[in-house]
Scaffold this motif. Structure first.
Motif, PDB file in Angstrom:
ATOM      1  N   ASN A 325       0.828  -1.204   0.000  1.00 46.28           N
ATOM      2  CA  ASN A 325       0.000   0.000   0.000  1.00 46.28           C
ATOM      3  C   ASN A 325       0.867   1.261   0.000  1.00 46.28           C
ATOM      4  O   ASN A 325       1.129   1.861   1.039  1.00 46.28           O
ATOM      5  CB  ASN A 325      -0.943   0.016   1.204  1.00 46.28           C
ATOM      6  CG  ASN A 325      -2.074   1.011   1.019  1.00 46.28           C
ATOM      7  OD1 ASN A 325      -1.913   2.038   0.368  1.00 46.28           O
ATOM      8  ND2 ASN A 325      -3.234   0.711   1.603  1.00 46.28           N
ATOM      9  N   THR A 395      -7.916   4.900   1.597  1.00 43.03           N
ATOM     10  CA  THR A 395      -6.519   4.447   1.578  1.00 43.03           C
ATOM     11  C   THR A 395      -6.331   3.001   2.036  1.00 43.03           C
ATOM     12  O   THR A 395      -5.624   2.227   1.371  1.00 43.03           O
ATOM     13  CB  THR A 395      -5.641   5.408   2.403  1.00 43.03           C
ATOM     14  OG1 THR A 395      -5.613   6.678   1.749  1.00 43.03           O
ATOM     15  CG2 THR A 395      -4.236   4.881   2.553  1.00 43.03           C
ATOM     16  N   ALA A 399      -4.758  -1.426  -0.934  1.00 43.43           N
ATOM     17  CA  ALA A 399      -3.631  -2.365  -0.883  1.00 43.43           C
ATOM     18  C   ALA A 399      -3.712  -3.353  -2.038  1.00 43.43           C
ATOM     19  O   ALA A 399      -4.799  -3.704  -2.508  1.00 43.43           O
ATOM     20  CB  ALA A 399      -3.626  -3.102   0.448  1.00 43.43           C
ATOM     21  N   ARG A 485      -1.930   2.650  -8.539  1.00 39.66           N
ATOM     22  CA  ARG A 485      -2.024   1.205  -8.293  1.00 39.66           C
ATOM     23  C   ARG A 485      -1.527   0.402  -9.494  1.00 39.66           C
ATOM     24  O   ARG A 485      -0.838  -0.618  -9.334  1.00 39.66           O
ATOM     25  CB  ARG A 485      -3.461   0.798  -7.978  1.00 39.66           C
ATOM     26  CG  ARG A 485      -3.834   0.925  -6.501  1.00 39.66           C
ATOM     27  CD  ARG A 485      -5.239   0.436  -6.261  1.00 39.66           C
ATOM     28  NE  ARG A 485      -6.207   1.280  -6.956  1.00 39.66           N
ATOM     29  CZ  ARG A 485      -7.438   0.900  -7.280  1.00 39.66           C
ATOM     30  NH1 ARG A 485      -7.845  -0.323  -6.984  1.00 39.66           N
ATOM     31  NH2 ARG A 485      -8.264   1.726  -7.893  1.00 39.66           N
TER      32      ARG A 485
END
Length: 761
Positions: A325, A395, A399, A485
């Motif tokens: 993350n 947030t 991950a 990501r």
């Protein structure tokens, strides 16, 4: 008998040339240019057969290994074998299992000499198809014989000498290499050094990256993780000089001592310094992802990251959670700065995960369609940037998987991260339902990185600025959480040496990323049309994937756009082309002809006629243009002009699929009759699959012949007249002329192209 006599004379000439007193050959002066011309096109980077990298002295001294880098089925991660990083010097590579290709083995010649002899003894027939039983596919099992295994190899694979399945070395080149090998194959190391002007800029950037203070250290780490893959160059620097950002045990001013970690965000294990290391050896196009450094770029970094008064009193450590993350790891850095830095250079970042090492092999690229456009959300309309409460809630859900490679729990790991991602999509959907409806201001239009075209060529892909080709079936809209990501999942965290669990988790999560980008775009469409578009993108088995793994789309919240009835996606795309005409780096009259003139401005009459003729091929499905089914994914057209110059066009086959939602069974979802072509100026691939060489005045005849193809026999006639087969006597001239063309038109992007995927047509 005559042939045997010539062979004896030739061998005697080699003996005399290598006798005492003969002039010693230089590897850098005499040998590397030959390897660059005839060997590097296959032997470079991770996908070099037998890991034999012939792009420089370090690679040829390292030698070969039986262990492949690309292996999607291995149960244990493989030890990393990166040149200049994982071992230093020939003996260190021997300890890692690499075998010399230069050392004689008792009475036997060096392995390289014997491979070249085998290739010369069994040359391909000039400009003819290769034998049907000769496997040239990139997924073939490379034999990589050890010296003691060569006799059996040569007996079984008589046509697998070097250069492999292609026109070989000239007589002079062959004699030179064999003479050098007979002289003991001495290798004089050549080291590229930064010029005095470059050294000054290197020092400036290293000072920035290694500045003291928690805030500075955190920014330096973020920048390193985002630039480690780049071939960095200085505006105004020496042509052909590129640098790689590494972590070194030594500070600026000292020789660089790279720290070898599996990933760039792994714990370095000791104190370190960010250093700019000159890239050695031959530049190859497939790994040449460039990024410019300049005083203006330095000022931009300072403006984005240090102009505001944000602070932090600690720097996060390393470990699984920090890798999984990055939004948590770098939370102290304003997200506006992080996203804007990536937007400023969006083409670079998309290239890293489209052209980077994850995209070697169909199992990695079959998550994307063969052609689509990518757009970006404006920072002012990205709630992750503008709404702190939303960012705090989102947030933990961002991950990414792949940090654990436990084969026994692949599904458990996957389900956990899938559920987090879907919870995030649910949160995002609710937040944006309460936000202002999307409009043109939602789309970032800050520079020519704002509009990108992506083309997949089965097991590779490319990115280009601008809107190329016909209006695609799908478009992506990426916001900061999606762009970051994608970059971390496919570049920073991806381990090309990893096991099947790691690779599967990476591929599965990329499927969710694609779906998220598509869902973002659907918000621009009228609510009542969204489900219809989604159903078209996920036909047949795709509906099962939508039901099992994807968050349901929003079919209620209105859009701020007003589109006419019918096909709002097409209306949007046409408006996008017109609205951002000054920003669009890629006007495309060949594929999107408006009116009678289907060619670019500023061309000679003959080239205009050629482009007008070529424009007849795009936009027609394979069901109506049968030749498409005979073509590979990326074909290059070399058009000879009467002034001694030439133009080059890429002819790309866009394969149609009912959906791209599964890791396997792509052939079951293939819609062959819907394939189309895109034809665009320039070299739009690192891996040409075939090439036609056509006189400009013959282009209309070439197009007419392509239109008339109905079967293999008719296509063979087209290839016989205009094709450049692997066995063509001038194959290497035509193949490398593509690189020369790039050097002339886009000099910073030039590099040796890869021929591992060149087809046997």
């Amino acid at each position: 008998m005559l042939r045997q006599g010539l062979a004896v004379v030739f061998l005697l000439s080699l003996f005399c040339a290598s006798a005492p007193g003969a002039e010693a050959l230089s590897y850098s002066r005499d040998i590397q240019p030959i390897l660059t011309q005839k060997c590097v096109a296959c032997h470079a980077c991770y996908d070099a057969p037998c890991q034999l990298n012939l792009g420089g002295d370090e690679g040829i001294l390292r030698g070969a290994s039986k262990v492949p880098v690309y292996d999607g089925a291995r149960t244990k991660a493989e030890a990393t074998t990166r040149l200049f990083i994982d071992a230093q010097g020939e003996e260190a590579w021997r300890r890692k299992g690499f075998t010399s290709v230069l050392d004689p083995q008792g009475a036997q010649a060096a392995l390289m000499a014997r491979m070249l002899e085998l290739g010369r003894a069994n040359p391909p027939e000039a400009n003819a198809k290769l034998p049907a039983d000769l496997n040239i596919a990139i997924d073939r099992e490379n034999q990589c014989p050890l010296p003691g295994e060569f006799d059996a190899y040569a007996k079984k694979f008589a046509h697998a000498g070097m250069p492999f399945a292609v026109t070989g070395l000239s007589d002079a080149e062959y004699a030179t290499v064999q003479q050098w090998l007979a002289q003991g194959a001495p290798v004089d190391a050549t080291v590229l050094q930064a010029s005095a002007a470059e050294q000054m800029q290197v020092a400036t950037w290293e000072k920035l990256l290694n500045a003291p203070g928690a805030r500075e250290v955190l920014v330096g780490r973020w920048l390193f993780e985002h630039l480690f893959l780049a071939h960095l160059y200085f505006e105004g620097g020496e042509r052909g000089h590129f640098f790689q950002l590494v972590r070194s045990r030594t500070p600026s001013g000292k020789p660089i001592d790279p720290i070898a970690t599996r990933r760039p965000n792994d714990d370095p294990g000791s104190d370190f310094y960010y250093r700019l290391l000159p890239i050695q050896g031959v530049i190859v196009h497939k790994t040449h992802i460039t990024y410019a450094l300049s005083p203006q770029k330095l000022a931009r970094v300072n403006e984005l990251f240090f102009a505001s008064d944000w602070t932090t009193d600690k720097v996060p450590g390393y470990g699984l959670q920090r890798r999984a993350n990055p939004f948590e790891t770098f939370a102290a850095i304003p997200p506006q700065a992080r996203y804007q830095f990536m937007l400023d250079n969006a083409e670079y970042f998309v290239r890293t995960f489209i052209r980077g090492p994850v995209c070697r092999g169909q199992i990695a690229t079959d998550v994307i369609r063969d052609n689509f456009w990518a757009l970006f959300q404006d920072p002012a309309h990205d709630l992750y940037l503008t709404d702190a409460k939303y960012r705090e809630a989102a947030t933990p859900l961002l991950a990414m998987p792949g940090q654990l490679d436990d084969i026994g729990d692949v599904l458990g790991l996957w389900h956990s991260y899938r559920d987090k991602r879907n919870a995030y999509e649910d949160l995002r959907q609710d937040a944006y339902a309460d936000a202002p409806a999307p409009s043109w201001s939602t789309l970032w239009a800050g520079n020519d990185n704002a509009l990108l075209s992506i083309y997949r060529h089965f097991d590779s892909a490319m990115v280009r600025k601008g809107l190329i080709g016909e209006i695609p079936q799908t478009l992506w809209l990426m916001d900061y959480p999606l762009l970051e990501r994608t970059y971390y999942q496919l570049v920073v965290n991806f381990d090309v040496f990893g096991n099947v669990s790691h690779q599967a988790q990476t591929r599965l999560y990329f499927d969710l990323i694609r779906n998220g980008a598509e869902q973002n775009f659907l918000r621009l469409m009228p609510p009542e049309t969204r489900q219809g578009y989604l159903d078209d993108w996920y036909q047949n088995s795709g509906k099962l994937k939508v039901w099992m793994d994807y968050q349901a789309i929003d079919v209620d919240t209105p859009t701020g756009f007003k589109w006419p009835a019918g096909d709002p996606k097409r209306a949007f795309a046409n408006a996008l082309i017109q609205r951002y005409d000054g920003l669009n780096a890629a006007p495309d009259p060949i594929n999107r002809c408006q009116g009678a003139h289907c060619y670019r401005n500023g061309l000679s009459p003959l080239q205009r006629s050629a482009e007008q003729a070529l424009s007849r091929l795009p936009g027609r499905p394979a069901a109506g243009l049968k030749v498409i089914t005979q073509l590979p994914e990326s074909t290059l057209l070399r058009i000879e002009l009467p002034n001694g110059k030439r133009a080059v066009y890429s002819m790309l086959r866009n394969r149609a699929h009912s959906n791209v939602a599964f890791m396997t069974g792509e052939s079951l979802r293939y819609q062959k009759g819907l394939d189309t072509l895109t034809i665009y100026p320039g070299v739009l691939t690192s891996y040409p699959n075939f090439m036609f060489n056509i006189a400009a005045q013959d282009v209309p005849a070439f197009v007419a012949a392509m239109e008339q193809v109905r079967d293999q026999a008719a296509f063979d006639q087209v290839v016989e007249r205009w094709g450049i087969r692997r066995s063509h006597p001038q194959f290497w001239f035509y193949f490398h002329d593509l690189s020369r063309y790039i050097e002339e038109t886009e000099p910073v992007e030039a590099g040796v192209l890869d021929m591992n995927r060149y087809k046997n047509l």
